[in-house]
Design a protein around this motif. Structure first.
Motif, PDB file in Angstrom:
ATOM      1  N   CYS A 142     124.932  11.815 -55.744  1.00 24.15           N
ATOM      2  CA  CYS A 142     125.997  12.347 -54.903  1.00 24.15           C
ATOM      3  C   CYS A 142     127.078  13.024 -55.746  1.00 24.15           C
ATOM      4  O   CYS A 142     127.639  14.046 -55.349  1.00 24.15           O
ATOM      5  N   LEU A 143     127.358  12.477 -56.916  1.00 22.15           N
ATOM      6  CA  LEU A 143     128.570  12.846 -57.660  1.00 22.15           C
ATOM      7  C   LEU A 143     128.315  13.350 -59.069  1.00 22.15           C
ATOM      8  O   LEU A 143     129.265  13.723 -59.769  1.00 22.15           O
ATOM      9  N   GLY A 144     127.067  13.342 -59.506  1.00 23.20           N
ATOM     10  CA  GLY A 144     126.794  13.669 -60.904  1.00 23.20           C
ATOM     11  C   GLY A 144     126.935  12.425 -61.768  1.00 23.20           C
ATOM     12  O   GLY A 144     127.290  11.345 -61.271  1.00 23.20           O
ATOM     13  N   ALA A 145     126.656  12.562 -63.066  1.00 19.27           N
ATOM     14  CA  ALA A 145     126.653  11.410 -63.974  1.00 19.27           C
ATOM     15  C   ALA A 145     128.038  10.775 -64.081  1.00 19.27           C
ATOM     16  O   ALA A 145     129.051  11.454 -63.940  1.00 19.27           O
ATOM     17  N   PRO A 146     128.076   9.458 -64.298  1.00 19.86           N
ATOM     18  CA  PRO A 146     129.392   8.799 -64.401  1.00 19.86           C
ATOM     19  C   PRO A 146     130.167   9.250 -65.636  1.00 19.86           C
ATOM     20  O   PRO A 146     129.586   9.603 -66.655  1.00 19.86           O
ATOM     21  N   ASP A 147     131.479   9.194 -65.492  1.00 21.07           N
ATOM     22  CA  ASP A 147     132.374   9.569 -66.576  1.00 21.07           C
ATOM     23  C   ASP A 147     132.556   8.419 -67.561  1.00 21.07           C
ATOM     24  O   ASP A 147     132.770   8.645 -68.755  1.00 21.07           O
ATOM     25  N   ALA A 148     132.502   7.204 -67.057  1.00 21.57           N
ATOM     26  CA  ALA A 148     132.674   6.025 -67.915  1.00 21.57           C
ATOM     27  C   ALA A 148     131.924   4.852 -67.303  1.00 21.57           C
ATOM     28  O   ALA A 148     131.802   4.749 -66.080  1.00 21.57           O
ATOM     29  N   VAL A 149     131.391   3.983 -68.184  1.00 18.27           N
ATOM     30  CA  VAL A 149     130.800   2.723 -67.739  1.00 18.27           C
ATOM     31  C   VAL A 149     131.540   1.623 -68.499  1.00 18.27           C
ATOM     32  O   VAL A 149     131.485   1.556 -69.733  1.00 18.27           O
ATOM     33  N   ASN A 150     132.263   0.792 -67.755  1.00 19.81           N
ATOM     34  CA  ASN A 150     133.132  -0.208 -68.378  1.00 19.81           C
ATOM     35  C   ASN A 150     132.637  -1.614 -68.097  1.00 19.81           C
ATOM     36  O   ASN A 150     132.132  -1.900 -67.018  1.00 19.81           O
ATOM     37  N   VAL A 151     132.826  -2.493 -69.062  1.00 20.15           N
ATOM     38  CA  VAL A 151     132.592  -3.911 -68.819  1.00 20.15           C
ATOM     39  C   VAL A 151     133.934  -4.636 -68.915  1.00 20.15           C
ATOM     40  O   VAL A 151     134.813  -4.242 -69.699  1.00 20.15           O
ATOM     41  N   TRP A 152     134.117  -5.631 -68.079  1.00 17.34           N
ATOM     42  CA  TRP A 152     135.354  -6.407 -68.009  1.00 17.34           C
ATOM     43  C   TRP A 152     134.987  -7.875 -68.207  1.00 17.34           C
ATOM     44  O   TRP A 152     134.205  -8.426 -67.430  1.00 17.34           O
ATOM     45  N   ILE A 153     135.531  -8.499 -69.244  1.00 16.69           N
ATOM     46  CA  ILE A 153     135.217  -9.913 -69.489  1.00 16.69           C
ATOM     47  C   ILE A 153     136.516 -10.696 -69.626  1.00 16.69           C
ATOM     48  O   ILE A 153     137.372 -10.367 -70.462  1.00 16.69           O
ATOM     49  N   GLY A 154     136.647 -11.730 -68.804  1.00 17.22           N
ATOM     50  CA  GLY A 154     137.873 -12.530 -68.867  1.00 17.22           C
ATOM     51  C   GLY A 154     137.690 -13.862 -68.179  1.00 17.22           C
ATOM     52  O   GLY A 154     136.564 -14.258 -67.842  1.00 17.22           O
ATOM     53  N   ASN A 155     138.820 -14.548 -67.980  1.00 17.51           N
ATOM     54  CA  ASN A 155     138.770 -15.805 -67.228  1.00 17.51           C
ATOM     55  C   ASN A 155     139.741 -15.732 -66.047  1.00 17.51           C
ATOM     56  O   ASN A 155     140.348 -14.685 -65.790  1.00 17.51           O
TER      57      ASN A 155
ATOM     58  N   TYR B 121     131.394   1.658 -62.788  1.00 16.94           N
ATOM     59  CA  TYR B 121     131.045   3.049 -63.078  1.00 16.94           C
ATOM     60  C   TYR B 121     132.121   3.919 -62.467  1.00 16.94           C
ATOM     61  O   TYR B 121     132.358   3.866 -61.259  1.00 16.94           O
ATOM     62  N   TRP B 122     132.775   4.681 -63.329  1.00 17.58           N
ATOM     63  CA  TRP B 122     133.778   5.613 -62.838  1.00 17.58           C
ATOM     64  C   TRP B 122     133.158   7.001 -62.714  1.00 17.58           C
ATOM     65  O   TRP B 122     132.680   7.566 -63.713  1.00 17.58           O
ATOM     66  N   TYR B 123     133.195   7.529 -61.522  1.00 19.41           N
ATOM     67  CA  TYR B 123     132.712   8.891 -61.266  1.00 19.41           C
ATOM     68  C   TYR B 123     133.917   9.787 -61.023  1.00 19.41           C
ATOM     69  O   TYR B 123     134.897   9.366 -60.395  1.00 19.41           O
ATOM     70  N   ASP B 124     133.825  11.029 -61.493  1.00 17.05           N
ATOM     71  CA  ASP B 124     134.913  11.986 -61.260  1.00 17.05           C
ATOM     72  C   ASP B 124     135.210  12.119 -59.774  1.00 17.05           C
ATOM     73  O   ASP B 124     134.302  12.252 -58.967  1.00 17.05           O
ATOM     74  N   MET B 125     136.473  12.099 -59.435  1.00 14.73           N
ATOM     75  CA  MET B 125     136.833  12.403 -58.058  1.00 14.73           C
ATOM     76  C   MET B 125     136.959  13.916 -57.917  1.00 14.73           C
ATOM     77  O   MET B 125     137.108  14.635 -58.911  1.00 14.73           O
TER      78      MET B 125
END
Ligand SMILES: O=C(O)CCC(=O)C(=O)O
Ligand SMILES: O=C(O)CCC(=O)C(=O)O
Lengths: 327, 327
Positions: free
Chosen positions: A162-175, A301-305
């Motif tokens: 729908c939007l093309g390839a993602p701009d960033a793929v982030n991982v979030w690790i915490g408590n 996954y952040w896709y361009d708006m």
């Protein structure tokens, strides 16, 4: 002669009619959406949840603490440190009484040390210690965490179609001690929970009159070099003020505007394997809870708006008008 | 402290940034769009042209005057009559000097008579006579013109796959004397030219501050019953005022607001077989030109727009704020 008779009336009418037309709930999809269905949600700028959308990903079964430690070992990762789990949030400085947009102290440390500490803290009774959160938001799953990237899909197929390839793929690790303060991003966001739970409070972009956007000076948490002293808030100078919402939907009586009472916050809880489409420009506050393994892990996954169209320009307009009306 | 310092500034900034982000042109597609591509344009609320999209329809080759007369014969059709081709437009009443939103005289007459008259008028040197236009906009191709409906597709497949079945299918038959005044509709519109040409002047929905929305009393053209007298404008009473744009992009110096100079009208000309996606809430003014056969014939499919999402509510907001600012 009809029409609204003041700016305030016009804002009230917009918020009321938006809520009448949209209702106060988040859709839950039964099956993987087609790219067309996603585009329909993007067109409406409305979120949806896809329960179990990431259940079959290798990450969802593999990423327990032992596996993460084994894959990442002592390789360095960026870690955000704050006194109470409040990365990137408005904080009142006790020294001068002003509210600053305050960034965390960012350090690099071996992943295994970091993991041990956040899991340890999760079972402590008191929250005396500082809080660590790996939340670099800089495409880190394809950067410093690239050993883990093979365990998730490269992209979310229906979103990329729908939007093309993602701009960033982030991982979030915490408590459970970390909370991400209310903010918005210029991204279409596909947010996937892997371990533990995440709780989102979501506000539609039109609710910008409710969130009390203020232009805040910036600060950063610092520690005297090499010392073990506690974190201190250091105003930056020179500093460019940045617009930031200071209203917190979980403390609705504080810092409110005359429109805050018209906000209808939406609440979404994601468990392991659940996915959320979080539309561009929506305000979101995110907190987390750990399950038995004492970590919360998410991938997004952040896709361009699209800046074309009217969403971006009209959103800025609503922000400007409500700022004038709230002054 | 940044941000705009007045409502007027905020409107100027919105229009300027909208145009920077969108450019001043209408896309032309090379091939039939997929439902997903249409949805991307709907999401942006931006138009496109598909040249030759209706070239293969039976209507495009069949609908010459002889065929139309043969199919429709003397069956009655609704015809709008105005002094100068100005159906549904703001007109200043010479009697009281006020501007009225003025509806045409609507009559029913045999199709073959109507067709003869508009074709005859098209070759007259002067425009002394009144102007007729078959423009009922009430799903008439599936109603009084149903003999012709088999010559066009029931719906536009890629649009129906995206939006569901159309709400109305309309046929428009007239000559070069008729112009449809600037207005907007709560519909997604797939507009198809069959014979002759249509010229659209298009303004994006955010340009509502430019078009000088006024609340106008309503009037209708009438004729003394049974008489041959000329048409007279009759104010309706009681009458509910309706909001209507009084600025005409083709006469930019008249009836303008302080924002009209920031409008960037888009111009589209459709020839036989061409299609236009005209997005919901866009202002459009439509004029026409006949080719050898001295008629202009169009078919359009109105699909429901989405009132969910923020487009509708924010558009009303911009209208209200600009009304306050223009007062
Ligand atoms: O998971 C979090 O703590 C915050 C997530 C977030 O803000 C985002 O994905 O944009
Ligand atoms: O063709 C015309 O004269 C007007 C068309 C129009 O306004 C519409 O399709 O909404």
């Amino acid at each position: 002669m009809t029409g609204t008779s003041s700016t305030e009336d016009a804002i009230v009418e917009m918020l009321t009619s938006y809520h009448e037309l949209n209702g106060g709930h988040v859709d839950e999809l039964e099956t993987t959406p087609s790219p067309l269905l996603l585009m329909q949600y993007i067109a409406k700028n409305r979120p949806f949840v896809l329960r179990g959308g990431a259940t079959n990903w290798p990450a969802t079964s593999l990423w327990d603490p032992a596996y993460l430690a084994m894959k990442m070992g002592n390789s360095n990762v960026k870690v955000a440190i704050t006194p109470s789990g409040n990365a990137d949030s408005p904080v009142r400085n006790s020294t001068d009484g002003r509210v600053y947009f305050t960034k965390p102290l960012e350090i690099e440390e071996p992943f295994d040390d970091f993991l041990t500490q956040i899991r340890q803290q999760e079972v402590e009774e008191t929250s005396s210690t500082e809080v660590k959160y790996s939340q670099a938001q800089d495409d880190n799953l394809r950067g410093e965490y690239s050993q883990l990237y093979p365990d998730v899909p490269e992209d979310v197929r229906w979103a990329t179609d729908c939007l093309g390839a993602p701009d960033a793929v982030n991982v979030w690790i915490g408590n459970g001690r970390s909370t991400t303060a209310l903010h918005k991003d210029n991204y279409e966001n596909i947010y996937c929970q892997i371990r533990g739970k995440k709780r989102f409070v979501l506000l539609p972009s039109v609710e910008t009159p409710c969130v009390n956007i203020r232009f805040l000076p910036q600060a950063i948490y610092t520690r005297l070099r090499g010392s073990n002293s506690s974190l201190a808030l250091s105003p930056e100078s020179p500093s460019e003020d940045i617009p930031w919402p200071v209203w917190d939907p979980d403390r609705p009586g504080e810092e409110q505007t005359r429109f805050s009472r018209l906000s209808i916050p939406l609440h979404v809880e994601l468990g392991p394997g659940d996915m959320l489409y979080l539309p561009a420009l929506w305000y979101h506050k995110v907190s987390q809870e750990c399950l038995e393994d004492r970590i919360s892990v998410s991938v997004n996954y952040w896709y361009d708006m699209s800046f074309a169209g009217s969403l971006y320009a009209t959103n800025a307009f609503i922000t400007n008008i409500s700022k004038l009306s709230n002054e």
